[in-house]
Design a protein around this motif. Structure first.
Motif, short mmCIF file in Angstrom:
data_model
loop_
_atom_site.label_atom_id
_atom_site.label_comp_id
_atom_site.label_asym_id
_atom_site.label_seq_id
_atom_site.Cartn_x
_atom_site.Cartn_y
_atom_site.Cartn_z
N VAL A 140 0.96 -1.36 0.25
CA VAL A 140 0.26 -0.09 -0.06
C VAL A 140 1.19 1.13 0.23
CG1 VAL A 140 -0.02 0.17 2.52
CG2 VAL A 140 -1.79 1.12 0.64
N MET A 141 0.08 1.91 -0.59
CA MET A 141 1.00 3.80 -0.57
C MET A 141 1.57 4.28 0.94
SD MET A 141 2.73 5.92 -2.67
CE MET A 141 2.06 5.89 -4.08
N HIS A 142 2.82 4.20 1.19
CA HIS A 142 3.11 4.99 2.20
C HIS A 142 4.36 5.51 2.42
CE1 HIS A 142 5.19 1.71 1.85
NE2 HIS A 142 5.92 1.64 3.21
N TYR A 143 4.25 6.35 3.56
CA TYR A 143 5.81 6.57 4.24
C TYR A 143 6.38 5.91 5.15
CZ TYR A 143 4.04 10.31 6.95
OH TYR A 143 2.97 10.56 7.91
N ASP A 144 7.62 5.17 5.49
CA ASP A 144 8.49 5.25 6.63
C ASP A 144 7.90 5.82 7.46
OD1 ASP A 144 8.97 3.03 5.00
OD2 ASP A 144 11.20 3.79 4.72
N MET A 145 7.60 5.18 8.69
CA MET A 145 6.73 5.91 10.19
C MET A 145 8.38 6.73 10.66
SD MET A 145 4.97 4.48 13.42
CE MET A 145 3.53 4.74 12.49
N ASP A 146 9.64 5.92 10.41
CA ASP A 146 10.50 6.44 10.90
C ASP A 146 11.40 7.67 10.36
OD1 ASP A 146 11.66 4.19 9.15
OD2 ASP A 146 13.62 3.61 10.33
N LEU A 147 11.10 7.54 9.31
CA LEU A 147 11.77 8.82 8.27
C LEU A 147 12.60 8.65 7.97
CD1 LEU A 147 10.00 12.43 9.84
CD2 LEU A 147 9.02 10.67 8.52
N ALA A 148 12.88 7.24 7.26
CA ALA A 148 14.41 6.84 7.25
C ALA A 148 14.56 7.51 5.69
CB ALA A 148 14.31 5.39 7.52
N ASN A 149 16.12 7.20 5.45
CA ASN A 149 16.68 6.89 3.65
C ASN A 149 16.49 6.23 3.62
OD1 ASN A 149 16.83 10.51 3.62
ND2 ASN A 149 17.84 10.40 5.27
N ASN A 150 16.06 5.48 2.70
CA ASN A 150 16.46 3.73 2.05
C ASN A 150 16.88 3.65 1.14
OD1 ASN A 150 13.80 2.65 4.21
ND2 ASN A 150 12.62 3.63 3.05
N PHE A 151 17.89 3.26 0.59
CA PHE A 151 19.11 2.34 -0.47
C PHE A 151 18.52 1.02 0.18
CE2 PHE A 151 20.74 6.30 1.61
CZ PHE A 151 21.66 7.06 0.53
N HIS A 152 17.29 0.97 -1.39
CA HIS A 152 17.02 0.04 -1.70
C HIS A 152 17.30 -0.80 -3.73
CE1 HIS A 152 13.42 -2.57 -1.42
NE2 HIS A 152 13.60 -2.79 -2.70
N PHE A 153 17.60 -2.14 -3.12
CA PHE A 153 18.50 -2.74 -3.43
C PHE A 153 17.62 -4.04 -4.10
CE2 PHE A 153 22.32 -0.80 -1.22
CZ PHE A 153 23.18 -0.29 -1.59
N ASN A 154 18.01 -4.22 -5.51
CA ASN A 154 16.96 -5.02 -5.99
C ASN A 154 17.45 -6.48 -6.76
OD1 ASN A 154 14.63 -6.80 -6.21
ND2 ASN A 154 14.92 -5.91 -8.50
N PHE A 155 18.14 -7.87 -6.20
CA PHE A 155 18.88 -8.62 -6.31
C PHE A 155 18.18 -9.69 -7.38
CE2 PHE A 155 21.14 -6.76 -3.06
CZ PHE A 155 21.93 -6.37 -3.67
N VAL A 156 16.57 -10.36 -7.49
CA VAL A 156 15.97 -11.16 -7.32
C VAL A 156 14.07 -10.59 -7.99
CG1 VAL A 156 14.99 -13.45 -7.08
CG2 VAL A 156 16.40 -12.99 -6.11
N GLY A 157 14.78 -10.97 -9.41
CA GLY A 157 13.26 -10.72 -9.44
C GLY A 157 12.73 -9.04 -10.88
N ARG A 158 11.71 -9.22 -10.71
CA ARG A 158 11.40 -7.08 -11.35
C ARG A 158 10.17 -6.70 -10.37
NH1 ARG A 158 9.91 -8.96 -15.57
NH2 ARG A 158 7.86 -8.56 -15.74
N LYS A 159 10.37 -6.17 -9.84
CA LYS A 159 9.04 -4.75 -9.45
C LYS A 159 9.22 -3.28 -10.12
CE LYS A 159 11.34 -5.17 -4.97
NZ LYS A 159 11.39 -5.79 -4.00
#
Length: 289
Positions: A140-159
């Protein structure tokens, strides 16, 4: 009508200085295609590898059903061994997702497969976490409760990922006392007749493939669809601004506890009330009658 989305830029050979100037300081998303190029994870991480390394660990799984009545919005749908979950993913579409699987806590050997990027960022090294989902599952559309900066590394599949900056919050049907948009809205094919404010919001989108690293700035809204079974790693940098820290404390200690208390006291009436208020506030903000 359709969503107003532009492509997130893709970069390679991005220096620490350029990253700070062009993306981190202005809080703008970017895909860095080669940030994990020398990590063992880039070659080793697949579902068979995780069956071998973490297959016996019991993991909580979450489905796409909105919480209802007096149920806790954070409760898992089921708990099974990781290897059994991988079997489910490989059979066909599934809305079961696993998130915030802490590698340091559950499988510390795997931290040798990656390293923290030298981007001049102070990472929160106690929380390297995996996100796994089945084909067709959605977040679901959201933002993170702890307001972190995220570095999201994708390794398997596609999103597929959709992002909106904080200044678009008023158009996103934010539910009161929460950090989510209305769960009934499917951002993959939203009903813009029923939710017309979404057509006014200006956002970003991308498709993450193997090896892509997406920088999601603090407080940015994100929605995710797993186009195929997918496994990703997120490294987090916590906010440092005093105003952000105050909001984090409020989110964790006040807002979340109050919302859970009201769920227990009022059940579905509380959820219906919040959704009604989300519609009213968003349409008033957007000037929609």
């Amino acid at each position: 009508m359709k969503l107003d989305l532009q492509n997130i830029p893709r970069r390679s050979n991005l220096s620490k200085e350029d990253f700070h100037r062009e993306y981190f300081e202005p809080r703008t998303p970017v895909i860095i295609e080669d940030l994990s190029r020398d990590w063992p994870a880039r070659k080793k991480w697949n579902f068979d590898y995780f069956k071998e390394k973490a297959g016996e660990i019991i993991v909580p799984l979450y489905d796409g059903k909105p919480a209802s009545g007096r149920s806790n919005s954070h409760g898992p749908a089921r708990k099974i061994p990781f290897k059994d979950y991988i079997d489910i993913l490989q059979v066909g579409p599934s809305d079961l997702r696993m998130f915030f699987f802490n590698l340091l806590k559950n499988c510390p050997d795997l931290i040798n497969d990656f390293k923290y990027p030298e981007l001049g960022i102070k990472f929160f090294k106690k929380l390297p976490v995996l996100f796994v989902g089945g084909e067709g599952s959605k977040v679901v559309m959201h933002y993170d409760m702890d307001l972190a900066n995220n570095f999201h590394f994708n390794f398997v599949g596609r999103k597929r990922v959709i992002l909106y900056p904080p200044d678009q919050t008023g158009l996103l049907y934010k539910v009161p006392y929460s950090i989510v948009s209305m769960e009934i809205i499917d951002m993959d094919d939203p009903d813009l007749q029923k939710y017309p404010a979404l057509a006014k919001a200006r956002g970003f989108e991308c498709t993450l493939e193997h090896g892509d690293a997406l920088y999601i700035p603090s407080h940015w809204w994100h929605w995710v669809k797993y186009e195929t079974p997918s496994l990703s790693l997120t490294l987090r940098s916590l906010p440092t601004k005093r105003s952000d820290l105050g909001e984090v404390i409020s989110n964790l200690l006040i807002m979340r506890n109050y919302d859970n208390l009201m769920r227990k006291l009022k059940g579905q009436k509380w959820i219906d009330y919040k959704n009604r208020k989300a519609m009213e506030r968003t349409h008033r903000y957007a000037g929609i009658k």
